[in-house]
Design a protein around this motif. Structure first.
Motif, PDB file in Angstrom:
ATOM      1  N   VAL A 108       0.473 -13.633  -6.061  1.00  0.00           N
ATOM      2  CA  VAL A 108       1.459 -13.717  -5.103  1.00  0.00           C
ATOM      3  C   VAL A 108       1.760 -12.604  -4.098  1.00  0.00           C
ATOM      4  CG1 VAL A 108       3.874 -14.049  -4.767  1.00  0.00           C
ATOM      5  CG2 VAL A 108       2.793 -15.438  -6.175  1.00  0.00           C
ATOM      6  N   LEU A 109       1.980 -12.176  -3.016  1.00  0.00           N
ATOM      7  CA  LEU A 109       1.874 -11.689  -2.209  1.00  0.00           C
ATOM      8  C   LEU A 109       3.471 -10.657  -1.536  1.00  0.00           C
ATOM      9  CD1 LEU A 109       0.063 -12.196   1.067  1.00  0.00           C
ATOM     10  CD2 LEU A 109      -0.549 -11.228  -1.024  1.00  0.00           C
ATOM     11  N   THR A 110       3.992 -10.253  -1.441  1.00  0.00           N
ATOM     12  CA  THR A 110       5.201  -9.129  -1.747  1.00  0.00           C
ATOM     13  C   THR A 110       5.423  -8.818   0.078  1.00  0.00           C
ATOM     14  OG1 THR A 110       4.573  -6.944  -1.452  1.00  0.00           O
ATOM     15  CG2 THR A 110       5.287  -8.689  -4.284  1.00  0.00           C
ATOM     16  N   ARG A 129      -2.452 -18.216   4.478  1.00  0.00           N
ATOM     17  CA  ARG A 129      -1.436 -17.756   3.544  1.00  0.00           C
ATOM     18  C   ARG A 129      -0.667 -16.875   3.786  1.00  0.00           C
ATOM     19  NH1 ARG A 129      -1.993 -15.678  -2.148  1.00  0.00           N
ATOM     20  NH2 ARG A 129      -3.136 -13.284  -1.804  1.00  0.00           N
ATOM     21  N   VAL A 130      -1.020 -15.956   4.535  1.00  0.00           N
ATOM     22  CA  VAL A 130      -0.080 -14.352   4.963  1.00  0.00           C
ATOM     23  C   VAL A 130       0.976 -15.014   6.255  1.00  0.00           C
ATOM     24  CG1 VAL A 130      -0.261 -12.182   6.312  1.00  0.00           C
ATOM     25  CG2 VAL A 130      -1.848 -12.744   4.064  1.00  0.00           C
ATOM     26  N   VAL A 131      -0.126 -15.782   7.130  1.00  0.00           N
ATOM     27  CA  VAL A 131       0.567 -16.475   8.252  1.00  0.00           C
ATOM     28  C   VAL A 131       1.946 -17.441   8.434  1.00  0.00           C
ATOM     29  CG1 VAL A 131       0.114 -17.451  10.515  1.00  0.00           C
ATOM     30  CG2 VAL A 131      -1.073 -16.063  10.189  1.00  0.00           C
ATOM     31  N   GLN A 132       1.475 -18.067   7.030  1.00  0.00           N
ATOM     32  CA  GLN A 132       2.312 -19.132   6.476  1.00  0.00           C
ATOM     33  C   GLN A 132       3.871 -18.619   5.743  1.00  0.00           C
ATOM     34  OE1 GLN A 132       0.125 -21.422   4.022  1.00  0.00           O
ATOM     35  NE2 GLN A 132      -1.041 -22.232   6.123  1.00  0.00           N
ATOM     36  N   GLN A 177      -5.910  -5.165  -3.602  1.00  0.00           N
ATOM     37  CA  GLN A 177      -6.035  -5.716  -2.281  1.00  0.00           C
ATOM     38  C   GLN A 177      -4.547  -6.476  -1.941  1.00  0.00           C
ATOM     39  OE1 GLN A 177      -7.850  -3.436  -0.182  1.00  0.00           O
ATOM     40  NE2 GLN A 177      -8.355  -2.853  -1.498  1.00  0.00           N
ATOM     41  N   VAL A 178      -4.532  -6.564  -1.176  1.00  0.00           N
ATOM     42  CA  VAL A 178      -2.992  -7.210  -0.595  1.00  0.00           C
ATOM     43  C   VAL A 178      -3.562  -9.252   0.116  1.00  0.00           C
ATOM     44  CG1 VAL A 178      -1.753  -5.695   0.070  1.00  0.00           C
ATOM     45  CG2 VAL A 178      -3.338  -6.694   1.445  1.00  0.00           C
ATOM     46  N   ASN A 179      -5.552  -8.748  -0.128  1.00  0.00           N
ATOM     47  CA  ASN A 179      -6.000 -10.163   0.446  1.00  0.00           C
ATOM     48  C   ASN A 179      -6.502 -10.618  -0.880  1.00  0.00           C
ATOM     49  OD1 ASN A 179      -5.671 -10.490   2.938  1.00  0.00           O
ATOM     50  ND2 ASN A 179      -7.682  -9.219   3.285  1.00  0.00           N
ATOM     51  N   ASP A 180      -5.992 -10.515  -1.768  1.00  0.00           N
ATOM     52  CA  ASP A 180      -6.814 -11.076  -3.182  1.00  0.00           C
ATOM     53  C   ASP A 180      -5.678 -12.520  -3.288  1.00  0.00           C
ATOM     54  OD1 ASP A 180      -6.144  -8.139  -5.610  1.00  0.00           O
ATOM     55  OD2 ASP A 180      -7.891  -8.711  -4.111  1.00  0.00           O
TER      56      ASP A 180
END
Length: 296
Positions: free
Chosen positions: A21-23, A58-61, A14-17
């Motif tokens: 680190v998100l890509t 953290r996605v927004v940032q 899940q991308v919310n994990d």
């Protein structure tokens, strides 16, 4: 059966994990894929969104500009952001992000290149009390039609996106009656700053200045008519004070720059490259006198 068991034992991440680190591909995965066109009306912004769909902080940032909501919401209002759609072009990615706060909602078109580099963001829809309602259409030819509901009618501004993410104005259509009185869309906004007032130069020319979201900003609306109506111009936006008596506006969609100079109950305007908002033979230039307001 074996394949089914293998699929169950290795669920997709899940991308919310919070533990990885998100890509940029993760970021793309939040957005529903759009078809050949996408429309977002002002009324649609009033429809509630499930909190579970909101982008995490953290996605927004990491992937959105920190100035995304500037000029629409303040930091104290803490809007929540929702992914609306992703539409792909050969050289650009169009991400539509909605922001929600107590006073209303707005949406921005965020442009990225194919490598995931953020280019520019543009306000394309708005449903907030006290401000003109806006909606937009991204058509199958990637024309961006922004519709603004004014008191006397509607105005459609059609743009095309440049490879660097900036917008170029193609045409403007308006249903406002030509013989109607001059309408000031920011007239009811606060005017506590010493320069916040209406400035006039003749019956059909107006520079309206109102308080900004911060002391360093101001909102403005300019309308002028010259040569007996043969040449007109109109523009509104948010400027920044560059000194105690001067201010500047830089348009995010075009190369237009306006300079404001306040002195002795007057404001003097000069421009650079604002042809998208006026006639060919006239300019956003001149001196306007502060209008005396009747005491209540």
């Amino acid at each position: 059966m074996t394949g089914l068991l293998a699929a169950c034992s290795n669920p997709p991440k899940q991308v919310n994990d919070e533990d990885r680190v998100l890509t940029f591909e993760d970021f793309r995965g939040f957005f529903p894929a759009g078809g050949k066109s996408f429309r977002l009306n002002a009324d649609s912004l009033r429809r509630s969104q499930p909190d579970s769909l909101a982008l995490k902080a953290r996605v927004v940032q990491q992937f959105l500009p920190d100035t995304l909501a500037k000029g629409v919401f303040t930091a104290a209002e803490k809007p929540r952001f929702f992914p609306r759609v992703l539409i792909e072009r050969e050289d650009l990615l169009y991400f539509v992000v909605e922001g929600r706060a107590k006073k209303g909602s707005a949406a921005w078109l965020n442009l990225y290149d194919k490598k995931g580099t953020f280019l520019q963001r543009h306000l394309v829809a708005r449903n907030i009390g006290g401000k003109p309602r806006m909606g937009f259409l991204l058509d199958d030819k990637f024309n961006i039609r922004i519709s603004t509901a004014l008191q006397r009618g509607n105005r459609d501004d059609v743009y095309a996106a440049n490879p660097d993410g900036s917008l170029i104005l193609i045409l403007t259509n308006s249903t406002e009656p030509l013989n109607a009185g001059l309408y000031n869309p920011i007239d009811t906004l606060p005017r506590k700053h010493k320069f916040s007032a209406n400035y006039t130069s003749g019956e059909h020319s107006l520079v309206s200045i109102r308080d900004g979201e911060t002391p360093k900003e101001f909102q403005f609306f300019i309308h002028f008519s010259k040569d007996n109506g043969a040449c007109t111009g109109e523009l509104d936006g948010v400027g920044r004070f560059t000194s105690a008596t001067t201010g500047q506006f830089r348009d995010k969609r075009t190369s237009c720059i306006l300079e404001f100079r306040f002195s002795g109950g007057r404001v003097t305007i000069s421009e650079t490259g604002c042809g998208a908002y006026r006639g060919i033979k006239c300019f956003f230039e001149g001196s306007y006198t502060k209008k005396r307001e009747k005491k209540k």
